[in-house]
Design a protein around this motif. Structure first.
Motif, PDB file in Angstrom:
ATOM      1  N   TRP A  53       0.834  -1.145  -0.134  1.00 59.84           N
ATOM      2  CA  TRP A  53       0.033  -0.054   0.045  1.00 59.84           C
ATOM      3  C   TRP A  53       0.534   1.275  -0.305  1.00 59.84           C
ATOM      4  CZ3 TRP A  53       0.270   3.365   3.966  1.00 59.84           C
ATOM      5  CH2 TRP A  53       0.919   2.924   5.217  1.00 59.84           C
ATOM      6  N   MET A  54       2.130   1.083   0.401  1.00 58.46           N
ATOM      7  CA  MET A  54       2.773   2.407   0.579  1.00 58.46           C
ATOM      8  C   MET A  54       3.446   2.897  -0.744  1.00 58.46           C
ATOM      9  SD  MET A  54       5.532   1.866   3.740  1.00 58.46           S
ATOM     10  CE  MET A  54       6.471   0.481   3.061  1.00 58.46           C
ATOM     11  N   ILE A  55       3.887   1.925  -1.697  1.00 50.23           N
ATOM     12  CA  ILE A  55       4.161   2.225  -3.149  1.00 50.23           C
ATOM     13  C   ILE A  55       2.848   2.505  -4.002  1.00 50.23           C
ATOM     14  CG2 ILE A  55       4.074  -0.153  -4.174  1.00 50.23           C
ATOM     15  CD1 ILE A  55       6.670   2.842  -4.781  1.00 50.23           C
ATOM     16  N   SER A  56       1.608   1.878  -3.372  1.00 49.94           N
ATOM     17  CA  SER A  56       0.413   2.214  -4.145  1.00 49.94           C
ATOM     18  C   SER A  56       0.102   3.663  -4.049  1.00 49.94           C
ATOM     19  CB  SER A  56      -0.779   1.568  -3.880  1.00 49.94           C
ATOM     20  OG  SER A  56      -0.557   0.173  -4.088  1.00 49.94           O
ATOM     21  N   ILE A  57       0.266   4.151  -2.620  1.00 49.41           N
ATOM     22  CA  ILE A  57       0.051   5.802  -2.608  1.00 49.41           C
ATOM     23  C   ILE A  57       0.776   6.606  -3.570  1.00 49.41           C
ATOM     24  CG2 ILE A  57       0.166   7.512  -0.845  1.00 49.41           C
ATOM     25  CD1 ILE A  57      -0.910   5.188   1.165  1.00 49.41           C
ATOM     26  N   VAL A  58       2.064   6.319  -3.582  1.00 51.19           N
ATOM     27  CA  VAL A  58       3.352   6.826  -4.410  1.00 51.19           C
ATOM     28  C   VAL A  58       2.664   6.689  -5.929  1.00 51.19           C
ATOM     29  CG1 VAL A  58       5.596   6.730  -5.204  1.00 51.19           C
ATOM     30  CG2 VAL A  58       5.096   6.629  -2.721  1.00 51.19           C
TER      31      VAL A  58
END
Length: 90
Positions: A73-78
């Motif tokens: 989810w962290m890279i999805s926000i990026v």
């Protein structure tokens, strides 16, 4: 979507992509786009920037999965921020 044995996240992802494509199609009929050049080195339309953004986000997710053990989810926000920047100024 039981006929394809998809999980809920997979179904939501592809439903979201389908909705995005339908929305972009409707937007194109309402206000046709013109090619313009932003920070990308080529002149692009909205559809071009959407394609470039989806493709690059997919590659970023694959690289993230390949090289880290962090949650996705962290890279999805990026990638969502990347898509917004690309659609606005790309």
């Amino acid at each position: 979507m039981e006929w394809m044995a998809w999980t809920l996240p997979t179904s939501l992802f592809f439903a979201g992509i389908g909705t995005l494509l339908l929305g972009m199609t409707a937007w194109q009929f309402v206000t046709p786009t013109l090619s313009r050049q932003g920070f990308l080195p080529i002149a692009t339309t909205r559809g071009d920037r959407l394609f470039i953004g989806l493709l690059s986000s997919g590659w970023v997710h694959l690289l993230w999965l390949g090289f880290t053990d962090q949650v996705l989810w962290m890279i999805s926000i990026v990638c969502v921020v990347w898509m917004l920047v690309l659609m606005k100024w790309g």
